[in-house]
Scaffold this motif. Structure first.
Motif, mmCIF file in Angstrom:
data_model
loop_
_atom_site.group_PDB
_atom_site.id
_atom_site.type_symbol
_atom_site.label_atom_id
_atom_site.label_comp_id
_atom_site.label_asym_id
_atom_site.label_seq_id
_atom_site.Cartn_x
_atom_site.Cartn_y
_atom_site.Cartn_z
ATOM 1 N N GLU A 133 0.825 -1.205 0.000
ATOM 2 C CA GLU A 133 0.000 0.000 0.000
ATOM 3 C C GLU A 133 0.860 1.255 0.000
ATOM 4 O OE1 GLU A 133 -3.736 0.504 0.238
ATOM 5 O OE2 GLU A 133 -3.294 -1.287 -0.914
ATOM 6 N N HIS A 134 1.992 1.197 0.696
ATOM 7 C CA HIS A 134 2.887 2.356 0.692
ATOM 8 C C HIS A 134 3.487 2.559 -0.696
ATOM 9 C CE1 HIS A 134 5.609 5.401 2.211
ATOM 10 N NE2 HIS A 134 6.612 4.770 1.616
ATOM 11 N N LEU A 135 3.932 1.479 -1.331
ATOM 12 C CA LEU A 135 4.505 1.598 -2.669
ATOM 13 C C LEU A 135 3.464 2.096 -3.665
ATOM 14 C CD1 LEU A 135 6.730 -1.611 -2.993
ATOM 15 C CD2 LEU A 135 7.427 0.702 -2.372
ATOM 16 N N THR A 136 2.244 1.611 -3.544
ATOM 17 C CA THR A 136 1.182 2.048 -4.447
ATOM 18 C C THR A 136 0.879 3.521 -4.263
ATOM 19 O OG1 THR A 136 0.219 -0.170 -4.339
ATOM 20 C CG2 THR A 136 -1.151 1.575 -5.236
ATOM 21 N N ALA A 137 0.735 3.954 -3.008
ATOM 22 C CA ALA A 137 0.468 5.367 -2.737
ATOM 23 C C ALA A 137 1.633 6.235 -3.205
ATOM 24 C CB ALA A 137 0.218 5.583 -1.243
ATOM 25 N N MET A 138 2.849 5.734 -3.065
ATOM 26 C CA MET A 138 4.039 6.456 -3.532
ATOM 27 C C MET A 138 3.959 6.704 -5.035
ATOM 28 S SD MET A 138 7.976 5.082 -3.605
ATOM 29 C CE MET A 138 7.627 3.969 -4.991
ATOM 30 N N MET A 139 3.677 5.651 -5.793
ATOM 31 C CA MET A 139 3.605 5.796 -7.243
ATOM 32 C C MET A 139 2.435 6.687 -7.642
ATOM 33 S SD MET A 139 4.783 2.082 -8.759
ATOM 34 C CE MET A 139 3.706 1.066 -7.732
ATOM 35 N N CYS A 140 1.296 6.503 -6.996
ATOM 36 C CA CYS A 140 0.129 7.318 -7.316
ATOM 37 C C CYS A 140 0.410 8.802 -7.097
ATOM 38 C CB CYS A 140 -1.058 6.886 -6.458
ATOM 39 S SG CYS A 140 -1.712 5.253 -6.888
ATOM 40 N N THR A 141 1.005 9.118 -5.966
ATOM 41 C CA THR A 141 1.282 10.515 -5.640
ATOM 42 C C THR A 141 2.371 11.092 -6.538
ATOM 43 O OG1 THR A 141 0.589 10.286 -3.339
ATOM 44 C CG2 THR A 141 2.100 12.071 -3.833
ATOM 45 N N CYS A 142 3.473 10.369 -6.687
ATOM 46 C CA CYS A 142 4.628 10.919 -7.394
ATOM 47 C C CYS A 142 4.435 10.944 -8.905
ATOM 48 C CB CYS A 142 5.884 10.131 -7.029
ATOM 49 S SG CYS A 142 6.350 10.296 -5.289
ATOM 50 N N PHE A 143 3.782 9.946 -9.471
ATOM 51 C CA PHE A 143 3.569 9.944 -10.917
ATOM 52 C C PHE A 143 2.635 11.074 -11.332
ATOM 53 C CE2 PHE A 143 4.339 5.070 -11.490
ATOM 54 C CZ PHE A 143 5.645 5.245 -11.067
ATOM 55 N N PHE A 144 1.608 11.326 -10.534
ATOM 56 C CA PHE A 144 0.634 12.335 -10.916
ATOM 57 C C PHE A 144 1.028 13.742 -10.466
ATOM 58 C CE2 PHE A 144 -2.023 8.647 -11.714
ATOM 59 C CZ PHE A 144 -2.701 9.045 -12.863
ATOM 60 N N GLU A 145 2.209 13.890 -9.877
ATOM 61 C CA GLU A 145 2.742 15.219 -9.605
ATOM 62 C C GLU A 145 3.322 15.846 -10.862
ATOM 63 O OE1 GLU A 145 5.733 14.962 -6.616
ATOM 64 O OE2 GLU A 145 4.335 15.126 -4.955
ATOM 65 N N ARG A 146 3.635 15.014 -11.862
ATOM 66 C CA ARG A 146 4.402 15.476 -13.008
ATOM 67 C C ARG A 146 3.615 15.217 -14.291
ATOM 68 N NH1 ARG A 146 9.327 11.853 -12.234
ATOM 69 N NH2 ARG A 146 10.128 12.952 -14.057
ATOM 70 N N ARG A 147 3.139 16.294 -14.872
ATOM 71 C CA ARG A 147 2.266 16.193 -16.038
ATOM 72 C C ARG A 147 2.962 15.520 -17.217
ATOM 73 N NH1 ARG A 147 -0.746 21.560 -17.540
ATOM 74 N NH2 ARG A 147 1.412 22.259 -17.625
ATOM 75 N N GLU A 148 4.274 15.739 -17.370
ATOM 76 C CA GLU A 148 4.960 15.229 -18.558
ATOM 77 C C GLU A 148 4.994 13.697 -18.616
ATOM 78 O OE1 GLU A 148 8.233 15.365 -15.455
ATOM 79 O OE2 GLU A 148 6.464 16.556 -15.995
ATOM 80 N N LEU A 149 4.903 13.025 -17.478
ATOM 81 C CA LEU A 149 5.015 11.575 -17.476
ATOM 82 C C LEU A 149 3.877 10.900 -18.245
ATOM 83 C CD1 LEU A 149 6.163 10.761 -13.823
ATOM 84 C CD2 LEU A 149 7.542 10.810 -15.903
ATOM 85 N N LEU A 150 2.678 11.432 -18.122
ATOM 86 C CA LEU A 150 1.502 10.820 -18.756
ATOM 87 C C LEU A 150 0.890 11.717 -19.827
ATOM 88 C CD1 LEU A 150 -0.122 9.351 -15.526
ATOM 89 C CD2 LEU A 150 1.121 8.090 -17.275
#
Length: 293
Positions: A133-150
């Motif tokens: 759950e920590h790893l999932t929340a980490m990816m969810c938070t950090c990936f969606f902080e950066r518009r260029e990734l997606l």
């Protein structure tokens, strides 16, 4: 986040439509096979993974006496069940592409519900769940902080992951609270589980990705070159995981609690848009547009 761990409410959302039966491209992330298959591989894990998380937390259901935590466990269960349902729909697309979803699902079910119960205690399984759950929340938070990734991804798939991310942020502390407040698992066991999960999770994703790329017709040499470029995309300065390390290592602090780590910055944008429109794709687009501002 305040010391009393106040946080956003856990809100189960059902009957969402992301248009996953539409004309989504095979390589929906900028026509890049490696990047697409990374997220596709994670989707294959969710149906059995979410079931495992629910089961691990519910093994302590009768020991939870705090009414607030009891309600959070119920809402956590409902959210995770919806995640499993939606990702099964998405995985049907992958099966139609030739990915052996049935075999992947069966092997994961055997691992989580046959082998693990034989060799681990309910405390170890809950510890693994809290780590996941920590790893999932980490990816969810950090990936969606950066518009260029997606930026170049299909809006429907991006919206599915945005919704999943929002709900992972909402319930990110539930397994941890059951682990520490109810099961009273030691710091050592908590950290050991994180180390084991940190090894097993990427290996599993890698193996599934390799299968997918084989199904796509890429030769061994082509796949090798893709992995070299892909690992650089993962870990280069500014890469996919570049901004995750602080979040990851926070788990190793003796006084750690999930709500001491910031939530997704654009969470409020998603929530306001969804409440106003009832449209999860529109909410996903709004969250993406607000990222990094």
């Amino acid at each position: 986040m305040s010391a009393d761990h106040t946080h956003v409410p856990i809100v189960p959302r059902e009957r969402l439509d992301f248009g996953l039966d539409g004309d989504i491209p095979r390589y929906w992330m900028g026509n890049d096979a490696f990047k697409t298959r990374f997220f596709d591989a994670m989707s294959t894990l969710f149906p059995q993974g979410e079931k495992f998380f629910i089961t691990s937390v519910r093994e302590f259901k009768d020991d939870v006496t705090d009414p607030k935590l009891q309600a959070e466990v119920r809402d956590f269960t409902r959210q995770e069940a919806q995640h499993s349902l939606i990702h099964r729909q998405f995985n049907d697309r992958l099966a139609a592409q030739g990915v052996d979803i049935e075999s992947i699902d069966r092997q994961l079910a055997e691992h989580f519900f046959e082998r693990m119960p034989k060799f681990t205690s309910r405390f170890q399984r809950l510890s693994a769940t809290a780590a996941f759950e920590h790893l999932t929340a980490m990816m969810c938070t950090c990936f969606f902080e950066r518009r260029e990734l997606l930026e170049t991804s299909d809006p429907r798939v991006r919206a599915m992951y945005a919704w999943h991310a929002v709900e992972e942020v909402e319930h990110k502390a539930v397994a941890f609270d059951v682990l520490t407040q109810v099961a009273k698992v030691s710091y050592f066991r908590r950290i050991l589980s994180m180390l084991l999960v940190s090894i097993g999770f990427p290996i599993t994703v890698m193996l599934i990705m390799n299968h997918m790329l084989q199904v796509d017709g890429f030769s061994r040499w082509q796949r090798t070159k893709m992995w070299v470029r892909g690992l650089w995309w993962f870990h280069k300065p500014g890469g996919l995981f570049w901004n995750t390390w602080g979040y990851y290592f926070a788990y190793f602090k003796p006084g750690f609690h999930p709500w001491k780590v910031k939530e997704m910055p654009s969470y409020g944008t998603w929530l306001r848009t969804f409440e106003a429109t009832g449209d999860a794709v529109a909410a996903g687009n709004a969250l993406h547009a607000a990222a990094g501002r």
